[in-house]
Design a protein around this motif. Structure first.
Motif, PDB file in Angstrom:
ATOM      1  N   THR A  33       1.021  -1.073  -0.118  1.00  0.00           N
ATOM      2  CA  THR A  33      -0.162  -0.046   0.088  1.00  0.00           C
ATOM      3  C   THR A  33       0.772   1.157   0.008  1.00  0.00           C
ATOM      4  O   THR A  33       1.643   1.435   0.873  1.00  0.00           O
ATOM      5  CB  THR A  33      -1.059  -0.053   1.115  1.00  0.00           C
ATOM      6  N   GLU A  68      -2.670   0.377  -3.862  1.00  0.00           N
ATOM      7  CA  GLU A  68      -1.976  -0.977  -3.650  1.00  0.00           C
ATOM      8  C   GLU A  68      -1.412  -1.258  -5.014  1.00  0.00           C
ATOM      9  O   GLU A  68      -1.934  -1.569  -6.185  1.00  0.00           O
ATOM     10  CB  GLU A  68      -2.988  -1.956  -3.159  1.00  0.00           C
ATOM     11  N   SER A  74      -8.274  -1.189  -5.471  1.00  0.00           N
ATOM     12  CA  SER A  74      -7.916   0.097  -4.617  1.00  0.00           C
ATOM     13  C   SER A  74      -7.976   1.289  -5.578  1.00  0.00           C
ATOM     14  O   SER A  74      -8.326   2.274  -5.112  1.00  0.00           O
ATOM     15  CB  SER A  74      -6.234  -0.076  -4.265  1.00  0.00           C
TER      16      SER A  74
END
Length: 236
Positions: free
Chosen positions: A3, A16, A173
């Protein structure tokens, strides 16, 4: 997955990445445009906040100046009548006896005039900023798709998502972060349009204020001269 948080004043960009994959050039380019989009929308937010605050200040100061002008105008009418500058037909009805500090009235009128001049400086600044925003609208952009933020900053990943197997960035993400970005922009866009409409109202209220006070200041100047002549400070 790793991340990576990229701080930004608009919102942190949280994505991510699969470090085992090399970033394709088209992914890098799309992400750079996405970062740039945050800068552009942040600039919009700053302009919006400045414009919104200025318009609220104009509204508040205009309202206060108008209420004070109505009060001063009423007193001025009685002073004009006492100096023989009116026929007294339009004097407001006053039930109780009252007295007017004429010197204090003229001083208050001068302060009011100074405050309205200060207000003009603010109105002029916000008017220029408002006009700058209007100038950004492309007449050829019939549906205003590129205003106030150009369309190139939206749909950035439309051609990237289908190639998710090649990407180093995790598309879940990425999608979550992009949706947050679009929500922030959508809220700002609504407020932005509301403020442009509000600007028209604020400028119109200021215009009405000037129409009210300009004749009053001229009458006050005449009344002041008449008072000085009456007191012998000026020749007849």
């Amino acid at each position: 997955m790793k991340t990576i948080v990229r701080p930004h004043p608009l919102k942190d960009i949280i994505l991510e990445f699969d470090e085992s994959k090399e970033q394709p050039d088209y992914e890098k380019e799309a992400l750079e445009r996405y970062y740039e989009a945050h800068n552009v929308v942040w600039d919009l937010r700053q302009r919006l906040e400045y414009l919104a605050k200025g318009l609220l200040d104009i509204q508040e100061q205009t309202r206060e100046s108008e209420m004070e002008a109505l009060r001063l105008n009423q007193s001025l009418m009685f002073v004009e009548d006492s100096l023989g500058l009116s026929d007294g037909k339009n004097l407001p009805e006053i039930e109780d006896e009252f007295s007017i500090d004429v010197t204090g009235l003229f001083q208050d009128l001068e302060k009011h005039n100074s405050a309205v001049q200060d207000l003009y400086v603010l109105v002029d600044d916000i008017t220029q900023r408002y006009n700058n925003e209007i100038d950004l609208i492309d007449p050829a952009d019939e549906y205003q798709e590129h205003w106030p933020v150009h369309g190139r900053y939206f749909g950035i990943f439309d051609e990237v998502y289908p190639r998710y197997e090649e990407l180093s960035v995790n598309i879940v993400s990425l999608d979550d972060d992009e949706q947050t970005f679009l929500e922030i922009y959508g809220e700002m866009f609504d407020v932005y349009r509301e403020n442009l409409d509000f600007a028209e109202e604020a400028f119109e209220a200021y215009r009405r204020l000037i129409e009210l006070v300009d004749p009053m200041y001229k009458r006050a100047s005449i009344a002041m001269a008449a008072m000085k002549r009456k007191m012998g400070d000026l020749p007849n």
